[in-house]
Design an enzyme around this catalytic site. Structure first.
Site, PDB file in Angstrom:
ATOM      1  N   ASN A 172      -6.716 -10.967  -2.107  1.00 40.46           N
ATOM      2  CA  ASN A 172      -5.823 -10.171  -1.268  1.00 40.46           C
ATOM      3  C   ASN A 172      -5.987 -10.505   0.211  1.00 40.46           C
ATOM      4  O   ASN A 172      -7.104 -10.548   0.717  1.00 40.46           O
ATOM      5  CB  ASN A 172      -6.102  -8.677  -1.471  1.00 40.46           C
ATOM      6  CG  ASN A 172      -5.766  -8.202  -2.871  1.00 40.46           C
ATOM      7  OD1 ASN A 172      -5.471  -8.996  -3.769  1.00 40.46           O
ATOM      8  ND2 ASN A 172      -5.810  -6.904  -3.069  1.00 40.46           N
TER       9      ASN A 172
ATOM     10  N   HIS B  77     -12.601  -4.453   3.734  1.00 40.09           N
ATOM     11  CA  HIS B  77     -11.258  -4.479   4.300  1.00 40.09           C
ATOM     12  C   HIS B  77     -11.348  -4.660   5.812  1.00 40.09           C
ATOM     13  O   HIS B  77     -12.258  -4.139   6.460  1.00 40.09           O
ATOM     14  CB  HIS B  77     -10.512  -3.168   4.000  1.00 40.09           C
ATOM     15  CG  HIS B  77     -10.033  -3.067   2.587  1.00 40.09           C
ATOM     16  ND1 HIS B  77     -10.163  -1.921   1.834  1.00 40.09           N
ATOM     17  CD2 HIS B  77      -9.406  -3.960   1.780  1.00 40.09           C
ATOM     18  CE1 HIS B  77      -9.639  -2.112   0.640  1.00 40.09           C
ATOM     19  NE2 HIS B  77      -9.180  -3.345   0.577  1.00 40.09           N
ATOM     20  N   GLY B  78     -10.378  -5.355   6.372  1.00 40.52           N
ATOM     21  CA  GLY B  78     -10.354  -5.534   7.817  1.00 40.52           C
ATOM     22  C   GLY B  78     -11.273  -6.657   8.267  1.00 40.52           C
ATOM     23  O   GLY B  78     -11.632  -7.545   7.491  1.00 40.52           O
TER      24      GLY B  78
ATOM     25  N   HIS C  84     -10.725  -8.348  -3.064  1.00 40.26           N
ATOM     26  CA  HIS C  84     -10.053  -7.674  -1.955  1.00 40.26           C
ATOM     27  C   HIS C  84     -10.745  -8.071  -0.647  1.00 40.26           C
ATOM     28  O   HIS C  84     -11.852  -8.582  -0.648  1.00 40.26           O
ATOM     29  CB  HIS C  84     -10.115  -6.152  -2.135  1.00 40.26           C
ATOM     30  CG  HIS C  84      -9.191  -5.624  -3.182  1.00 40.26           C
ATOM     31  ND1 HIS C  84      -8.103  -4.834  -2.893  1.00 40.26           N
ATOM     32  CD2 HIS C  84      -9.180  -5.793  -4.530  1.00 40.26           C
ATOM     33  CE1 HIS C  84      -7.473  -4.529  -4.014  1.00 40.26           C
ATOM     34  NE2 HIS C  84      -8.117  -5.101  -5.022  1.00 40.26           N
ATOM     35  N   GLY C  85     -10.071  -7.800   0.469  1.00 37.51           N
ATOM     36  CA  GLY C  85     -10.672  -8.090   1.764  1.00 37.51           C
ATOM     37  C   GLY C  85     -10.814  -9.568   2.030  1.00 37.51           C
ATOM     38  O   GLY C  85     -11.856 -10.038   2.505  1.00 37.51           O
TER      39      GLY C  85
ATOM     40  N   SER D 289       0.852  -1.188   0.000  1.00 38.04           N
ATOM     41  CA  SER D 289       0.000   0.000   0.000  1.00 38.04           C
ATOM     42  C   SER D 289       0.888   1.238   0.000  1.00 38.04           C
ATOM     43  O   SER D 289       2.088   1.158   0.290  1.00 38.04           O
ATOM     44  CB  SER D 289      -0.899   0.017   1.240  1.00 38.04           C
ATOM     45  OG  SER D 289      -0.110   0.193   2.411  1.00 38.04           O
TER      46      SER D 289
ATOM     47  N   THR E 169      -4.993  -8.209   6.625  1.00 35.47           N
ATOM     48  CA  THR E 169      -5.367  -8.164   8.041  1.00 35.47           C
ATOM     49  C   THR E 169      -5.076  -9.478   8.758  1.00 35.47           C
ATOM     50  O   THR E 169      -4.605  -9.484   9.901  1.00 35.47           O
ATOM     51  CB  THR E 169      -6.857  -7.816   8.182  1.00 35.47           C
ATOM     52  OG1 THR E 169      -7.110  -6.567   7.530  1.00 35.47           O
ATOM     53  CG2 THR E 169      -7.252  -7.701   9.644  1.00 35.47           C
TER      54      THR E 169
ATOM     55  N   ASP F 271      -0.796  -1.641  -4.129  1.00 32.72           N
ATOM     56  CA  ASP F 271      -2.165  -1.932  -3.720  1.00 32.72           C
ATOM     57  C   ASP F 271      -2.950  -0.634  -3.517  1.00 32.72           C
ATOM     58  O   ASP F 271      -2.503   0.253  -2.792  1.00 32.72           O
ATOM     59  CB  ASP F 271      -2.131  -2.747  -2.420  1.00 32.72           C
ATOM     60  CG  ASP F 271      -3.495  -3.283  -2.016  1.00 32.72           C
ATOM     61  OD1 ASP F 271      -4.341  -3.472  -2.905  1.00 32.72           O
ATOM     62  OD2 ASP F 271      -3.698  -3.522  -0.809  1.00 32.72           O
TER      63      ASP F 271
END
Length: 287
Positions: free
Chosen positions: A229, A177-178, A207-208, A49, A232, A84
């Site tokens: 991806n 995300h997360g 993603h996530g 990132s 976390t 990213d």
């Protein structure tokens, strides 16, 4: 040697498995992911990132570290170094820094502007033999300063972006995300099916990846997702292992405070997490 992600993802799409992108944050993260990929004989994408790139002293430092580490560790599996959720400026900086792949996240722009900027970056990356990821829709939640509301992608807009010649496409399908909340309704497979129908052979990106149930991961792969991806989950496993080491007082025993010992449990935890994900994604022995 770094490679474009194009060939590994084309093979993944055809073979109905996915290549994992594992975000890196420092030397331990990078070493853990590379060694695990080699041990699993799996292609791998190292995600960076813009925040992590800044933390590691800039994209040029990251590229130099990754290239040197691949050489010193004797890594022979395909490795892509990928920006990213990059901004337009960040994407250009990574191109100059020696990355082999970039993501330009233009999802927050009107579709016409997203198309315009993506088209320009496609031309540059094509000339340099790099891969490029674009995004339509929005990934919910927040990751390293990138905030999204979780809007699902418009399949027709996905096709418009795919037709520009991008290597891979991230389409928002309810992913976050997360950590996922307890009331999360799940992935929108109807949206994914419609995107897949219009984009054809285009490798799709999820993603996530942390916290999505295994059965949903496998169904997403069946519906065309070729890159997943993970960030976390590696952070959580690293933190848990480091906490256990300290709470057991091992940092106070002998030279347990030495960073090479203090960080070792977290390093091993990252390796285990990456291995489990590669097995789930089906990329083991696909290098």
């Amino acid at each position: 040697m770094l490679v474009s992600a194009k060939e590994m993802l084309t093979k993944a799409k055809a073979g109905h498995y996915a290549v994992g992108q594992f975000n890196i944050n420092n030397l331990e993260w990078t070493k853990a992911v590379l060694l695990t990929a080699q041990e699993c004989n799996s292609p791998v994408i190292l995600g960076v990132s813009e925040g992590a790139g800044k933390y590691m002293c800039g994209f040029k430092t990251v590229a130099a570290m990754v290239k040197a580490m691949i050489d010193s560790l004797g890594i022979t599996v395909p490795v892509a170094l990928h920006l990213d959720h990059g901004t337009y400026e960040g994407a250009k900086a990574c191109i100059e820094a020696g990355f082999s792949s970039i993501m330009f996240d233009g999802s927050h722009y009107p579709i016409d502007e997203n198309i315009e900027k993506t088209k320009e970056l496609v031309a540059i990356t094509r000339d340099k033999g790099m891969s490029i990821e674009a995004e339509v829709g929005s990934i919910g939640g927040e990751e390293d300063g990138v905030v999204g509301m979780g809007e699902c992608a418009d399949p027709k807009e996905c096709k418009m972006i795919a037709d520009l010649g991008v290597t891979m496409l991230a389409a928002g399908i309810g992913n976050i995300h997360g950590k996922y909340p307890a009331n999360w309704p799940g992935l929108r497979f109807d949206v994914l099916e419609n995107v897949q129908a219009l984009t054809g052979a285009m490798p799709l990106v999820l993603h996530g990846g942390t916290g999505i149930p295994d059965d949903m991961i496998k169904k997403a792969i069946d519906l065309g997702v070729s890159k997943i991806n993970v960030n976390t989950e590696c952070q959580l496993s690293f933190a848990a292992a480091t906490r256990a080491y300290i709470e057991a007082g091992k940092d106070l025993q002998g030279k347990g405070f030495d960073p090479r010992k203090l960080l070792a449990p977290g390093f091993e935890a990252i390796k285990q997490t990456v291995k489990e994900k590669m097995e789930l994604f089906g990329s083991v022995n696909k290098a």
